[in-house]
Design an enzyme around this catalytic site. Structure first.
Site, PDB file in Angstrom:
ATOM      1  CG  HIS A  11      -2.052   0.940   1.113  1.00  8.03           C
ATOM      2  ND1 HIS A  11      -1.958   2.274   1.416  1.00  8.03           N
ATOM      3  CD2 HIS A  11      -3.301   0.734   0.660  1.00  8.03           C
ATOM      4  CE1 HIS A  11      -3.122   2.853   1.183  1.00  8.03           C
ATOM      5  NE2 HIS A  11      -3.956   1.950   0.724  1.00  8.03           N
ATOM      6  CG  ASP A  62      -8.027  -3.805  -3.381  1.00  6.20           C
ATOM      7  OD1 ASP A  62      -7.129  -2.952  -3.229  1.00  6.20           O
ATOM      8  OD2 ASP A  62      -9.214  -3.528  -3.612  1.00  6.20           O
TER       9      ASP A  62
HETATM   10  C1  SDX Z   1      -5.887   0.588  -3.124  1.00  6.37           C
HETATM   11  O1  SDX Z   1      -4.192   5.016  -1.814  1.00  6.37           O
HETATM   12  C2  SDX Z   1      -5.152   4.343  -1.328  1.00  6.37           C
HETATM   13  O2  SDX Z   1      -5.616   4.616  -0.257  1.00  6.37           O
HETATM   14  C3  SDX Z   1      -5.646   3.214  -2.194  1.00  6.37           C
HETATM   15  C4  SDX Z   1      -6.712   2.333  -1.581  1.00  6.37           C
HETATM   16  C5  SDX Z   1      -7.962   3.112  -1.295  1.00  6.37           C
HETATM   17  O3  SDX Z   1      -8.724   2.667  -0.433  1.00  6.37           O
HETATM   18  O4  SDX Z   1      -8.223   4.094  -2.027  1.00  6.37           O
HETATM   19  O5  SDX Z   1      -6.246   1.789  -0.351  1.00  6.37           O
HETATM   20  C6  SDX Z   1      -7.089   1.193  -2.505  1.00  6.37           C
HETATM   21  O6  SDX Z   1      -5.534   1.027  -4.181  1.00  6.37           O
HETATM   22  C7  SDX Z   1      -5.130  -0.480  -2.381  1.00  6.37           C
HETATM   23  C8  SDX Z   1      -3.826  -0.907  -3.134  1.00  6.37           C
HETATM   24  C9  SDX Z   1      -4.263  -1.905  -4.206  1.00  6.37           C
HETATM   25  N1  SDX Z   1      -3.133  -2.192  -5.129  1.00  6.37           N
HETATM   26  C10 SDX Z   1      -2.617  -3.438  -5.196  1.00  6.37           C
HETATM   27  O7  SDX Z   1      -2.895  -4.359  -4.408  1.00  6.37           O
HETATM   28  C11 SDX Z   1      -1.650  -3.624  -6.352  1.00  6.37           C
HETATM   29  C12 SDX Z   1      -0.375  -4.323  -5.811  1.00  6.37           C
HETATM   30  N2  SDX Z   1       0.284  -3.336  -4.927  1.00  6.37           N
HETATM   31  C13 SDX Z   1       1.316  -2.544  -5.561  1.00  6.37           C
HETATM   32  O8  SDX Z   1       1.175  -2.252  -6.911  1.00  6.37           O
HETATM   33  C14 SDX Z   1       1.856  -1.460  -4.655  1.00  6.37           C
HETATM   34  O9  SDX Z   1       2.017  -1.989  -3.404  1.00  6.37           O
HETATM   35  C15 SDX Z   1       1.128  -0.149  -4.542  1.00  6.37           C
HETATM   36  C16 SDX Z   1       0.853   0.465  -5.872  1.00  6.37           C
HETATM   37  C17 SDX Z   1      -0.150  -0.319  -3.797  1.00  6.37           C
HETATM   38  C18 SDX Z   1       2.051   0.780  -3.771  1.00  6.37           C
HETATM   39  O10 SDX Z   1       3.180   0.946  -4.582  1.00  6.37           O
HETATM   40  P1  SDX Z   1       4.472   1.644  -3.971  1.00  6.37           P
HETATM   41  O11 SDX Z   1       4.083   2.912  -3.298  1.00  6.37           O
HETATM   42  O12 SDX Z   1       5.534   1.664  -5.017  1.00  6.37           O
HETATM   43  O13 SDX Z   1       4.896   0.614  -2.853  1.00  6.37           O
HETATM   44  P2  SDX Z   1       6.122   0.828  -1.928  1.00  6.37           P
HETATM   45  O14 SDX Z   1       6.775   2.150  -2.140  1.00  6.37           O
HETATM   46  O15 SDX Z   1       5.681   0.473  -0.552  1.00  6.37           O
HETATM   47  O16 SDX Z   1       7.136  -0.287  -2.484  1.00  6.37           O
HETATM   48  C19 SDX Z   1       8.254  -0.586  -1.674  1.00  6.37           C
HETATM   49  C20 SDX Z   1       8.944  -1.737  -2.375  1.00  6.37           C
HETATM   50  C21 SDX Z   1       9.293  -1.432  -3.821  1.00  6.37           C
HETATM   51  O17 SDX Z   1      10.456  -2.203  -4.102  1.00  6.37           O
HETATM   52  P3  SDX Z   1      11.902  -1.405  -4.022  1.00  6.37           P
HETATM   53  O18 SDX Z   1      11.829  -0.336  -5.087  1.00  6.37           O
HETATM   54  O19 SDX Z   1      12.002  -0.840  -2.605  1.00  6.37           O
HETATM   55  O20 SDX Z   1      12.918  -2.509  -4.319  1.00  6.37           O
HETATM   56  O21 SDX Z   1       8.079  -2.881  -2.430  1.00  6.37           O
HETATM   57  C22 SDX Z   1       7.853  -3.269  -3.777  1.00  6.37           C
HETATM   58  C23 SDX Z   1       8.166  -2.035  -4.622  1.00  6.37           C
HETATM   59  O22 SDX Z   1       8.591  -2.443  -5.911  1.00  6.37           O
HETATM   60  N3  SDX Z   1       6.440  -3.633  -3.872  1.00  6.37           N
HETATM   61  C24 SDX Z   1       5.996  -4.842  -4.225  1.00  6.37           C
HETATM   62  C25 SDX Z   1       4.594  -4.764  -4.117  1.00  6.37           C
HETATM   63  N4  SDX Z   1       4.229  -3.529  -3.720  1.00  6.37           N
HETATM   64  C26 SDX Z   1       5.373  -2.821  -3.571  1.00  6.37           C
HETATM   65  N5  SDX Z   1       6.639  -5.974  -4.603  1.00  6.37           N
HETATM   66  C27 SDX Z   1       5.850  -7.044  -4.896  1.00  6.37           C
HETATM   67  N6  SDX Z   1       4.521  -7.057  -4.820  1.00  6.37           N
HETATM   68  C28 SDX Z   1       3.850  -5.933  -4.436  1.00  6.37           C
HETATM   69  N7  SDX Z   1       2.526  -5.936  -4.369  1.00  6.37           N
END
Ligand code: SDX
Length: 431
Positions: free
Chosen positions: A308, A366
């Protein structure tokens, strides 16, 4: 706004600038940079706005570290357990829990506006039957502005109120119609003798050829899903609604913009993407392969339903959603659902893997909502429309707060430009 005497000092090219600091009732202080460009001739740079407060709000607060979500100060787990969606709608819209009389009046106003203009049915006929329901919702919700001219003047508080009630009331009807259209079944009209969640389930699953009784456990789970998705600070779709509204666009068009943004798989589309991922994994023995892909920097694959933007602890909504998932699956006798087995094993494997725990990548809202909706009989294409109808009250509450702000002005971010500087046109014969 000046609720603090603290200031931040910035030194640029040997010159000092004092920037006011505002202290909130909860969360980090903010540095007020509104005068920075005029004073220092510089912009700030924050693509994705993860360190930027876009507005001053009183509606919802998230503590990502603690995994806390408050709506007007009330924690989401208490609201999910003790309240219900329309009462949470009232709380988000008006700031306080309603009295019994206020709640009865609000529920009556919503219930008596659930039908849509009969002419709008022809809009659905223009879509292919296999159109994604979100494509239909974006179009039909935007088209509400063509039918309800008497509630598009945003300068009139009464018209803002009417538009708000109309959208909360009509989104479930539109979402159910999009579903019925996609499966070739006749539309089912809403019923005033049913509660909000039961009405939606009946509009989706009833057919004219048979009676339909809503199971109270399913309508309770449905209502809880609505509540858990109601609002969430300045997420991508809410920020879209705020930016669209800042130009003075009518409320129906602004909510349609929010629906369009929510559709993305990184945001509201994640519940559909999550279930499709679980179905693609298929069996628990294939989980290690997908976890390896999620950890591989060269592989764009991410575990849908994990991680998230803000929560760096467990998403409090996921905890409540998990309870509902167990109740619904026990009721439906599908606790051995292969998709659920994969979900449970995947959650266990990810939470035991340092890659996910170190990066605070926990199951989000989700992860479980998709499992419940599938168990209820919804196709994955209906997951995000359900998220959209739930979030409509959050978009509207944030819209009302912004529109009634006397300091409202059109949103206009600037940029860090690395393109070409001035150069003269070259005629084609000289190129
Ligand atoms: C919603 O904003 C909101 O409030 C949204 C929401 C709402 O109610 O409106 O809560 C609803 O959108 C929930 C989120 C749903 N999305 C997903 O489940 C899709 C999968 N999740 C990712 O795409 C991701 O976690 C995000 C988009 C949600 C967040 O992306 P970020 O901000 O890039 O995540 P982060 O900065 O915490 O990432 C840190 C690290 C990164 O790796 P490094 O660059 O540090 O090496 O973790 C990795 C990211 O690449 N990472 C993941 C991951 N999510 C982050 N690796 C594998 N699987 C994942 N799901």
């Amino acid at each position: 706004m000046a609720d603090s005497t603290k200031t931040a000092k910035l030194t640029i090219d040997g010159k000092d600038y004092e920037l006011p600091i505002h202290s909130p009732t909860a969360g980090p202080d903010v540095i007020d940079i509104r005068k920075l460009y005029a004073q220092a001739g510089v912009f700030t740079y924050d693509p994705g706005f993860t360190s930027t407060a876009s507005c001053d709000s009183t509606i919802t607060y998230i503590d990502g570290g603690k995994g806390e979500l408050l709506h007007r100060g009330y924690p989401i787990d208490q609201l999910a357990e003790k309240s219900h969606y329309l009462e949470v709608c009232y709380l988000l819209l008006y700031g306080e829990l309603p009295s019994p009389a206020q709640l009865e009046d609000f529920e009556s106003r919503v219930t008596n506006h659930t039908m849509i203009h009969e002419q709008m049915m022809y809009l659905f006929r223009g879509y292919r039957r296999d159109a994604h329901p979100m494509a239909i919702m974006v179009g039909v919700v935007g088209a509400l502005s063509a039918f309800y001219h008497d509630s598009t003047d945003i300068s009139d508080p009464w018209q803002r109120e009417v538009a708000s009630i109309r959208m909360i009331a009509k989104l479930p009807t539109i979402a159910a119609m999009a579903y019925k259209y996609s499966i070739g079944q006749p539309f089912v009209y809403p019923r005033n003798d049913l509660d909000y969640a039961s009405n939606f389930l009946r509009m989706c699953f009833a057919v004219p050829a048979a009676d339909y009784e809503v199971n109270p456990i399913l309508s309770r789970a449905m209502d809880r899903i609505f509540t858990l998705h109601a609002d969430h600070e300045q997420n991508a779709s809410t920020s879209t609604v705020r930016l669209a509204s800042s130009s003075g666009a009518n409320p129906f068009a602004c909510i349609a913009a929010g629906i369009a943004c929510l559709w993305g798989p990184a945001h509201g589309g994640a519940n559909q993407a999550c279930l499709e991922m679980l179905q693609e994994i298929g069996t628990p023995d294939r989980i290690p392969e997908y976890i390896a892909r999620a950890k591989d920097k060269d592989d764009p694959f991410r575990l849908m339903g994990f991680g998230h933007r803000v929560y760096k602890n467990f998403d409090p909504r996921a905890k409540v959603m998990k309870q509902s998932a167990d109740e619904v699956l026990d009721l439906l006798g599908v606790e051995d659902n292969p998709t659920l087995q994969v979900a449970k094993e995947l959650e266990k494997a990810a939470l035991a893997d340092p890659y996910f725990t170190d990066k605070k990548l926990f199951p989000n809202v989700d992860f479980y909502s998709g499992i419940i909706l599938e168990a209820m009989g919804f196709p994955t294409s209906m997951f995000t429309p359900i998220f959209a109808l739930s979030r409509t009250v959050g978009w509207i509450s944030q819209w009302k707060e912004m529109i009634s702000d006397p300091q409202l002005k059109i949103g206009r971010p600037r940029q860090l430009y690395h393109g070409e500087t001035l150069r003269d046109y070259v005629d084609i014969e000289n190129r």
